[in-house]
Each structure stands twice: as C-alpha cells, then as structure tokens.
Design a protein around this motif. Structure first.
Motif, mmCIF file in Angstrom:
data_model
loop_
_atom_site.group_PDB
_atom_site.id
_atom_site.type_symbol
_atom_site.label_atom_id
_atom_site.label_comp_id
_atom_site.label_asym_id
_atom_site.label_seq_id
_atom_site.Cartn_x
_atom_site.Cartn_y
_atom_site.Cartn_z
ATOM 1 N N ARG A 192 -8.544 -1.478 0.370
ATOM 2 C CA ARG A 192 -8.242 -1.527 1.948
ATOM 3 C C ARG A 192 -9.461 -1.150 2.578
ATOM 4 N NH1 ARG A 192 -2.995 -2.463 3.140
ATOM 5 N NH2 ARG A 192 -3.746 -3.075 5.111
ATOM 6 N N GLN A 230 -2.024 7.226 3.542
ATOM 7 C CA GLN A 230 -1.326 7.167 2.188
ATOM 8 C C GLN A 230 -1.567 6.154 1.226
ATOM 9 O OE1 GLN A 230 -0.722 11.010 2.525
ATOM 10 N NE2 GLN A 230 0.615 10.273 1.210
ATOM 11 N N GLU A 231 -0.497 5.458 0.867
ATOM 12 C CA GLU A 231 -0.918 4.366 -0.185
ATOM 13 C C GLU A 231 -1.740 3.340 0.317
ATOM 14 O OE1 GLU A 231 2.624 3.217 2.121
ATOM 15 O OE2 GLU A 231 2.081 5.125 1.156
ATOM 16 N N ASP A 232 -2.044 3.201 1.635
ATOM 17 C CA ASP A 232 -3.187 2.342 2.017
ATOM 18 C C ASP A 232 -4.507 2.826 2.094
ATOM 19 O OD1 ASP A 232 -1.471 0.181 2.487
ATOM 20 O OD2 ASP A 232 -0.916 0.944 4.457
ATOM 21 N N CYS A 233 -4.674 4.157 1.595
ATOM 22 C CA CYS A 233 -6.178 4.752 1.644
ATOM 23 C C CYS A 233 -6.584 4.486 0.267
ATOM 24 C CB CYS A 233 -5.681 6.467 1.695
ATOM 25 S SG CYS A 233 -7.339 7.374 1.843
ATOM 26 N N VAL A 234 -7.094 3.424 -0.070
ATOM 27 C CA VAL A 234 -7.566 2.707 -1.095
ATOM 28 C C VAL A 234 -8.841 2.071 -1.124
ATOM 29 C CG1 VAL A 234 -5.331 2.825 -2.648
ATOM 30 C CG2 VAL A 234 -5.902 0.838 -1.215
ATOM 31 N N ALA A 256 2.638 14.040 -1.119
ATOM 32 C CA ALA A 256 3.884 13.195 -1.424
ATOM 33 C C ALA A 256 4.659 13.754 -0.194
ATOM 34 C CB ALA A 256 4.472 12.985 -2.612
ATOM 35 N N LYS A 315 -4.923 10.831 3.379
ATOM 36 C CA LYS A 315 -4.059 11.016 2.540
ATOM 37 C C LYS A 315 -3.480 12.300 2.193
ATOM 38 C CE LYS A 315 -4.710 8.533 -1.422
ATOM 39 N NZ LYS A 315 -5.050 7.843 -2.567
#
Length: 388
Positions: A335, A328-332, A296, A293
């Motif tokens: 997931r 990025q947005e998948d680094c949660v 932006a 991550k």
C-alpha cells in the motif's frame, strides 16, 4: 503587578517542557523579577530558572500497555505535585500537556483549593476521542491554551472550558523549515531526497522500521531514484542503527538538529509515522505518505473511540484529507509503495498536497505575537482576575 506573584507550572514530558520553557521566558520578559515560577519540568524550564520537584524523564510513557507497570510511580508523583501546590498556594497553576498526569493534579488541586486559577496549556484531543472530557474539564480548568486553530470551536461545541488559540510552536520555526534558492534547487534535483521518519520512540521504531525498509527496497527495485535520509535523535541512534542492519537500502542517518532541518529543506518527499511531524513536514512544504502501526490492543481501542475522519495532524489543520494515511493492516509495503511513488514524482497527488500546505500560513497565523507571548498574556490575565 508590584507585589511578587507566584506561578506553579507542571510539565511531565519533553514536549511540554519545551512549551513551558518558552512560556517562562515570555512571562519573565513581561514581569521581570516580580514573578516567581516553581513546579515540575525538564531541561528547557530549568534553563529559565525552574528547580523541578523531581526529574520528569521517568514519566514519559508511550502506549496503553506501558501505563500499568509505571502506575505506582505516576500516582506517587501526582500526590507529591499536588501537595507542593497546596502547601504554598500559587496565584495560578499552569498544567502543560500530558493530561494523564497533569489533569489528575489539577482535579486534586481544584477539589482542595477552588480559589487557585488553573490554565491548561495544550488541549487534550477531545475532538478526536473521548469528547465527554471537554465538559468534565470545566470543573477544574479555567482556560485552555490551544495549539491548533480548530480547537476553540471544538471546545465550544463540546461544552468545554473557555479556549483560545495561541499558536503552535512550529510557526516560530518557519525560517528553519523553508528552503532557500539553493536548497529549493536540491529539492527539485535528481535523485530526490526522501525523508524516512519512523518515529521518535523506541516502540515506534520497532513497529515501523521493517515495513519502511521493505518499502524502500521495493521502490529501489522498481528503478525509482532517491536519496534516503533518516533523521533521528541521539538516544535512539543505537536502536535505529540496529534496525537498519538488514535494510537493502541504507539511508543517511542524521542526528544533529541543524542537519535535520537542512534535510527537511532539501527533501522532495517523506515517508513518515503519523504525529506532529506531519505538521512539521507540511509547513516545510514536503509532500508525504504517512503510516502508523501499533499493538493489536491499541488498534482495538482506537477503532472504538476515535471520532475523526483522519488521524493526520496536517489533514486536521488544513481541513482536508490531502495526505494519504495507512494505518495498522494497511501499513504494508504493497500500500505504501504506489503512494510514495506518487509524491516523489510530479503528479496530481503531489500537487494537491503542495497547494494545501501553502494555506497553512494563513490558517495558523498568530499575527504579530508569538505563541508563547499569547500564552503568557492569558496566564497573566488569570493572575489579574484572581487578584481583583
């Protein structure tokens, strides 16, 4: 080589300094005191006798947003380095990694004195983004020494300079990465050792620690057993310790390099920030889940410029996307959690990684020579051709 020859080396960051130190040792082993080595470097190169023009610590930059603030200092150091090369022209200039710095030096040197051979140790990632750099490099680089086995072909396809695979320094460290029988037993035992690798820079720590901590908390809440170990460095210890304060699951912090290697040998799986560490884990035979991550702005740039199907170095070397990546947005945690559960267990996903990692020894082999010996051979060949 009876007359004393002179090589100017430029390394602007710690990773390049390590390569430079090993290269200097290999050159000295071949040439003894018939070779004079000068330039810019850090501790490893200093240990081989280099007196650096200036300290390189301030040149370490991470992230596109960091560059403008340091630009005046960087440009001044580029000028100083170029002037030093030209003041007493060497028999070869070796630039090592850090292309934003070293390539600017090389371009200026080539423009002012085209007779100086220039060797680039570590190819820029032309295969990943800005491929046009390869063709441009032909104007000021005579030979590229590649760390990754697919890079010579990439340069041929992109019209880059002559490029030779000399080997990655990690292949010289296999004995410290592979488990003995006792360590393999610990790798197979319960609770399994889980390596947590959020990064080696402060900005990476800021971006990854919260999501990694929450992922481990959810894994523990599901009843999955594990012993978390977080290897870091002495200069990051305080930052990591502060970020760990609110983690429900407290990992064992490891700073000593020998302890880090021991943890790699005992680990069953890893949660890691993408980067060189993925290749280190793969060579150690440790299945992993990878994440990254950034800011932006960096994500916006990457989406428009990166031209490879995976950013995971282990995947690129193997030639197959066996390591899952969450960017990025998948680094949660939502997931990361199921993927991490898979590599901790004895699943098809884990088996696929282990089988792919077993091919790395063949893929990355350099035969009887070490990477630094192969690199030294090419550098010395550039000296001989210049003298012919």
């Amino acid at each position: 080589m009876s007359a004393k020859r002179r090589i100017f080396l430029v390394a602007a960051e710690e990773s390049g300094d390590r390569l430079g130190g090993a290269l200097m040792a290999a050159l000295r082993a071949r040439c003894g005191d018939t070779l004079e080595m000068v330039g810019v470097g850090g501790r490893d190169m200093a240990a081989q006798g280099l007196v650096s023009l200036f300290p390189i610590e301030a040149l370490s930059i991470m992230g596109l947003l960091s560059i403008p603030r340091k630009l005046p200092m960087i440009l001044r150091r580029i000028r100083e380095t170029t002037d030093a090369v030209l003041a007493r022209p060497p028999d070869a200039l070796v630039i090592i990694d850090s292309p934003d710095f070293t390539h600017r030096v090389a371009r200026r040197v080539r423009a002012a004195n085209p007779a100086i051979p220039i060797v680039d140790y570590v190819s820029p990632t032309v295969w990943a983004w800005r491929p046009g750099r390869a063709r441009v490099m032909r104007r000021y680089v005579d030979h590229v020494l590649a760390l990754l086995p697919f890079e010579p072909q990439a340069h041929r396809e992109l019209g880059g300079p002559p490029c030779t695979y000399v080997g990655h320094p990690l292949i010289q460290q296999l004995d410290t990465l592979r488990p003995n029988a006792l360590e393999q037993a610990r790798r197979d035992a319960s609770p399994p050792v889980l390596l947590v690798l959020p990064g080696s820079r402060r900005v990476e720590i800021r971006h990854h620690m919260q999501v990694f901590g929450e992922t481990l908390a959810r894994l523990r809440a599901e009843g999955v057993p594990f012993e978390a170990v977080l290897p870091t460095t002495a200069h990051l210890r305080d930052s990591v310790t502060a970020a760990l304060a609110d983690w429900p699951v407290q990992p064992r912090l490891v700073v000593d390099d020998a302890e880090k290697r021991a943890a790699f040998r005992a680990a069953r799986a890893a949660l890691a920030k993408s980067g060189t560490v993925t290749l280190e884990l793969a060579l150690a035979g440790v299945p992993m889940v990878t994440a990254y991550k950034g800011s932006a702005f960096e994500a916006w740039v990457a989406r428009r410029m990166v031209r490879v199907p995976t950013v995971i170095l282990a995947n690129l070397v193997i030639g197959d996307s066996v390591v899952p990546e969450f960017l990025q947005e998948d680094c949660v945690p939502e997931r990361l959690l199921p993927a991490l559960r898979d590599v901790l267990g004895y699943t098809d996903a884990r088996r696929r990684q282990v089988e792919a990692f077993a091919r790395l020894d063949t893929i990355m082999s350099t035969g009887a020579q070490s990477p630094s010996e192969r690199a030294a051979e090419i550098v010395l060949a550039s000296l001989r051709s210049a003298a012919a």
